[in-house]
Design a protein around this motif. Structure first.
Motif, PDB file in Angstrom:
ATOM      1  N   GLY A 158       0.840  -1.190   0.000  1.00  0.00           N
ATOM      2  CA  GLY A 158       0.000   0.000   0.000  1.00  0.00           C
ATOM      3  C   GLY A 158       0.868   1.230   0.000  1.00  0.00           C
ATOM      4  O   GLY A 158       1.992   1.211   0.511  1.00  0.00           O
ATOM      5  N   ALA A 159       0.384   2.317  -0.580  1.00  0.00           N
ATOM      6  CA  ALA A 159       1.101   3.591  -0.615  1.00  0.00           C
ATOM      7  C   ALA A 159       2.498   3.441  -1.220  1.00  0.00           C
ATOM      8  O   ALA A 159       3.449   4.079  -0.769  1.00  0.00           O
ATOM      9  N   HIS A 211      -4.425  -0.290   3.363  1.00  0.00           N
ATOM     10  CA  HIS A 211      -5.285   0.413   2.406  1.00  0.00           C
ATOM     11  C   HIS A 211      -4.697   1.805   2.276  1.00  0.00           C
ATOM     12  O   HIS A 211      -4.890   2.646   3.138  1.00  0.00           O
ATOM     13  N   GLY A 212      -3.945   2.040   1.197  1.00  0.00           N
ATOM     14  CA  GLY A 212      -3.150   3.258   1.116  1.00  0.00           C
ATOM     15  C   GLY A 212      -2.103   3.241   2.220  1.00  0.00           C
ATOM     16  O   GLY A 212      -1.415   2.242   2.427  1.00  0.00           O
ATOM     17  N   ALA A 213      -1.981   4.344   2.963  1.00  0.00           N
ATOM     18  CA  ALA A 213      -1.011   4.422   4.052  1.00  0.00           C
ATOM     19  C   ALA A 213      -1.566   3.909   5.375  1.00  0.00           C
ATOM     20  O   ALA A 213      -0.845   3.870   6.378  1.00  0.00           O
ATOM     21  N   ASP A 214      -2.851   3.499   5.396  1.00  0.00           N
ATOM     22  CA  ASP A 214      -3.432   2.934   6.620  1.00  0.00           C
ATOM     23  C   ASP A 214      -3.055   1.461   6.716  1.00  0.00           C
ATOM     24  O   ASP A 214      -3.165   0.709   5.736  1.00  0.00           O
ATOM     25  N   SER A 261     -11.566   0.839   3.103  1.00  0.00           N
ATOM     26  CA  SER A 261     -11.187   2.253   3.133  1.00  0.00           C
ATOM     27  C   SER A 261     -10.296   2.452   4.351  1.00  0.00           C
ATOM     28  O   SER A 261      -9.976   1.475   5.055  1.00  0.00           O
ATOM     29  N   GLY A 262      -9.933   3.681   4.619  1.00  0.00           N
ATOM     30  CA  GLY A 262      -9.125   3.950   5.802  1.00  0.00           C
ATOM     31  C   GLY A 262      -9.885   3.821   7.094  1.00  0.00           C
ATOM     32  O   GLY A 262      -9.269   3.766   8.172  1.00  0.00           O
TER      33      GLY A 262
END
Length: 266
Positions: A158-159, A211-214, A261-262
């Motif tokens: 992620g990210a 999830h992304g940076a989470d 999601s975050g």
């Protein structure tokens, strides 16, 4: 509509196994117009035929059209790892190079299925959980190389980052695993750096998701007998800092996370 539904069905079915070009200047008779470039697709191996007897084991997608399936196929009296790839949503598949990841029936004695994960069209990983078997590619699967980070207990991307929970595990030891660490690297390289986990799990069945940076990490507490829940560590900066609290599962059963999601996590 029918094509879209069929394509979605292919992706869903494959996931259940675990789970243009740049435009140049366009000259007109009296004017010259420069078209804005569209997103380019990273070069990938041309590929060969899908071998007879291919058995899918793990699936990874980076878009509705581009996905890979890692499985095995007969090679003499054994089974050998095979990766097949599609760039048209499953209408056609070709075989591409596979790393020497262990598969059941290959003579290594493993009974665990391997896992395949691509972060984008170029950067991918193949591994077997709770072993030191981790391979990476940074050219779309044309070449693979082993990555030495220790036993892989959990894995997520992620990210633009790959994150791996590592430890040294011995089945007869008490506790079974020691030397827990969180290893991180940009997906475009194998420049891993390690830091201690935010808590020490009491068992090897941990789960890590991004999830992304989470980022979320859950696992059994070190003292299961006195605990009411497992432990959850949450990070919003890709694993650099954490908040730690009770998790959603029993202390000794483990669990699997699925963030959408975050803030929404199943």
């Amino acid at each position: 509509m029918g094509v879209g539904v069929a394509r979605a069905g292919l992706v869903t079915a494959a996931a259940a196994l675990l789970l243009g070009a740049c435009g140049g200047p366009a000259k007109q008779p009296t004017t010259t117009t420069t078209r804005p470039p569209t997103a380019t697709v990273a070069p990938v191996p041309v590929g060969g035929p899908v071998p007879s007897g291919f058995d899918p084991l793990s699936f990874s997608a980076v878009s509705e059209d581009h996905y890979w399936v890692l499985g095995d196929a007969p090679c003499g009296t054994r089974r050998c790892p095979v990766i097949v790839r599609t760039t048209d949503g499953g209408a056609t598949f070709v075989s591409v190079p596979s790393p020497a990841v262990a598969v059941p029936g290959d003579g290594s004695g493993t009974s665990s299925d391997p896992t395949l994960r691509f972060a984008d069209d170029r950067d991918g990983y193949a591994f077997v959980i709770q072993t030191a078997s981790l391979f990476s590619t940074h050219d779309g699967g044309a070449t693979w190389r082993p990555v030495a980070v220790g036993d892989v207990l959990a894995f997520a991307t992620g990210a633009g980052q790959v994150t791996v929970v590592t430890a040294t595990c011995v089945a007869t030891a008490n506790p079974p695993c020691s030397g827990w660490a969180l290893a991180r690297s940009p997906v475009s390289s194998d420049a891993f750096t390690s830091a201690p986990l935010p808590f020490t799990p009491g068992a090897p069945n941990v789960d890590l998701q991004m999830h992304g940076a989470d980022l979320w990490l859950i696992g059994a507490p070190s003292a299961v007998a006195s605990a009411a829940h497992d432990v959850e560590a949450r990070s919003s900066d890709a694993g650099r800092t954490f908040t730690v609290g009770d998790g959603p599962c029993g202390p000794d059963l483990g669990g699997r996370l699925a963030p959408t999601s975050g803030t929404d996590v199943w």
